[in-house]
Write an enzyme that holds these catalytic residues in place. Structure first.
Site, PDB file in Angstrom:
ATOM      1  N   ASP A   1     -12.410  48.027 -28.261  1.00 21.49           N
ATOM      2  CA  ASP A   1     -11.928  46.716 -27.827  1.00 21.49           C
ATOM      3  C   ASP A   1     -12.729  45.583 -28.481  1.00 21.49           C
ATOM      4  O   ASP A   1     -13.910  45.741 -28.784  1.00 21.49           O
ATOM      5  CB  ASP A   1     -12.021  46.627 -26.297  1.00 21.49           C
ATOM      6  CG  ASP A   1     -11.152  45.519 -25.731  1.00 21.49           C
ATOM      7  OD1 ASP A   1     -10.301  44.987 -26.468  1.00 21.49           O
ATOM      8  OD2 ASP A   1     -11.325  45.187 -24.540  1.00 21.49           O
TER       9      ASP A   1
ATOM     10  N   ASN B   1       0.116  47.577 -24.480  1.00 19.80           N
ATOM     11  CA  ASN B   1      -0.013  46.745 -25.685  1.00 19.80           C
ATOM     12  C   ASN B   1       1.345  46.330 -26.273  1.00 19.80           C
ATOM     13  O   ASN B   1       1.413  45.453 -27.128  1.00 19.80           O
ATOM     14  CB  ASN B   1      -0.856  47.449 -26.763  1.00 19.80           C
ATOM     15  CG  ASN B   1      -2.335  47.515 -26.435  1.00 19.80           C
ATOM     16  OD1 ASN B   1      -3.041  48.448 -26.841  1.00 19.80           O
ATOM     17  ND2 ASN B   1      -2.856  46.524 -25.708  1.00 19.80           N
TER      18      ASN B   1
HETATM   19  C1  IPE Z   1      -7.394  48.643 -24.278  1.00 23.46           C
HETATM   20  O1  IPE Z   1      -7.688  47.365 -24.732  1.00 23.46           O
HETATM   21  C2  IPE Z   1      -6.443  49.318 -25.220  1.00 23.46           C
HETATM   22  C3  IPE Z   1      -6.964  49.671 -26.536  1.00 23.46           C
HETATM   23  C4  IPE Z   1      -8.204  49.555 -26.921  1.00 23.46           C
HETATM   24  C5  IPE Z   1      -6.004  50.222 -27.457  1.00 23.46           C
HETATM   25  P1  IPE Z   1      -6.881  46.076 -24.234  1.00 23.46           P
HETATM   26  O2  IPE Z   1      -7.495  44.928 -24.927  1.00 23.46           O
HETATM   27  O3  IPE Z   1      -5.426  46.289 -24.420  1.00 23.46           O
HETATM   28  O4  IPE Z   1      -7.180  46.080 -22.678  1.00 23.46           O
HETATM   29  P2  IPE Z   1      -7.190  44.893 -21.607  1.00 23.46           P
HETATM   30  O5  IPE Z   1      -5.883  44.178 -21.742  1.00 23.46           O
HETATM   31  O6  IPE Z   1      -8.341  44.006 -21.927  1.00 23.46           O
HETATM   32  O7  IPE Z   1      -7.372  45.571 -20.293  1.00 23.46           O
HETATM   33  C1  IPE Z   2      -8.629  46.213 -29.474  1.00 28.46           C
HETATM   34  O1  IPE Z   2      -8.902  44.897 -29.745  1.00 28.46           O
HETATM   35  C2  IPE Z   2      -7.501  46.759 -30.320  1.00 28.46           C
HETATM   36  C3  IPE Z   2      -6.258  47.032 -29.583  1.00 28.46           C
HETATM   37  C4  IPE Z   2      -6.073  46.873 -28.299  1.00 28.46           C
HETATM   38  C5  IPE Z   2      -5.146  47.520 -30.362  1.00 28.46           C
HETATM   39  P1  IPE Z   2      -8.087  43.712 -29.070  1.00 28.46           P
HETATM   40  O2  IPE Z   2      -6.931  43.395 -29.926  1.00 28.46           O
HETATM   41  O3  IPE Z   2      -7.768  44.034 -27.661  1.00 28.46           O
HETATM   42  O4  IPE Z   2      -9.139  42.536 -29.155  1.00 28.46           O
HETATM   43  P2  IPE Z   2      -9.478  41.450 -28.035  1.00 28.46           P
HETATM   44  O5  IPE Z   2      -9.727  42.197 -26.765  1.00 28.46           O
HETATM   45  O6  IPE Z   2      -8.273  40.569 -27.942  1.00 28.46           O
HETATM   46  O7  IPE Z   2     -10.688  40.758 -28.550  1.00 28.46           O
HETATM   47 MG    MG Z   3      -8.730  43.758 -25.899  1.00 31.70          MG
END
Ligand code: IPE
Ligand code: IPE
Ligand code: MG
Length: 233
Positions: A13, A61
């Protein structure tokens, strides 16, 4: 060997925040995140880890902007084609957790190809969670069991586990989440019952071997009791 982390699961993340901090588009964060994933997979393989599970795309997502989703899928297709040789050379078997059949054609093709080519890998399993939801995984297991007309008395943990995407695998010993968020976000809900959890403020694209070692050092200091009391004093 004191090393007992056979299964490491990671919630990768913070890609978006990494990019924002640098004044770059979110896509640049995802791109850099892919490099981090390669580093960590290679490092885990070198350490002799049996399973590495990466959360790459959650079912939730899908509610991101279409443009970002398309970018993530393109990146995934590229990752699978560019890294396939590396996986095969290192004897790593790719396995997908999640309903990947619901993903676009190009992604499905890349997954099928990479899974088939790497299926003889014996040294490590790389689980990629794609279109994954821990709760949906549990519901699907229930649906499958109901279809089998199973006698309720015959339903035990092992029978249930056999219906999960991780059938036959050990549960994660350690779950790492980067970017400072303190939640599981629907990841491995059944399998994480006794996993150790490690949270770091480091954003995923900055996660490197040194950070991995810090997490594993921390893990080694944990006392995993599984509800037991070792001795009565
Ligand atoms: C969790 O991260 C999913 C992945 C790393 C693929 P998110 O960024 O989607 O999770 P939330 O929305 O902060 O809970
Ligand atoms: C994790 O990074 C990757 C996926 C969930 C695919 P994020 O895209 O959630 O990055 P932040 O949380 O917005 O910084
Ligand atoms: Mg995220």
């Amino acid at each position: 060997m004191s090393f007992v982390c056979n299964h490491l699961a990671i919630i990768m993340d913070g890609n978006g925040r990494w990019a924002k901090k640098k004044g770059l588009p979110r896509s640049a964060g995802h791109q850099a995140g892919t490099e981090a994933a390669k580093r960590i997979v290679t490092a885990c393989r070198k350490m002799g880890m049996q399973y590495v599970t990466l959360y790459a795309f959650s079912r939730e997502n899908w509610s991101r902007p279409r443009e970002e989703i398309n970018f993530l899928f393109d990146l995934l297709v590229r990752f699978l084609s560019q890294e396939l040789n590396m996986l095969v050379e290192q004897s790593i078997r790719l396995n997908i957790l999640g309903n990947w059949e619901e993903m676009p054609f190009a992604v499905r093709q890349a997954i099928k190809h990479a899974c088939a080519k790497s299926r003889a890998g014996k040294e490590m399993v790389l689980n990629m969670a794609l279109n994954y939801s821990g709760r949906e995984e549990i519901l699907q297991a229930c649906r499958n069991l109901l279809k089998q007309d199973l006698d309720p008395a015959d339903l035990n943990e092992q029978v249930f586990r056999d219906q999960l995407f991780t059938a036959g695998q050990a549960d994660p010993d350690l779950i790492i989440r980067t970017s400072g968020e303190l939640r599981l976000s629907n990841y491995l809900i059944f399998q994480s019952a006794y996993s150790e959890l490690y949270f770091t403020p480091t954003l995923w694209p900055d996660f490197d071997e040194e950070e991995l070692h810090l997490a594993l050092e921390d893990f080694k200091k944990r006392e995993r009791r599984f509800g037991r009391v070792e001795r009565i004093e």
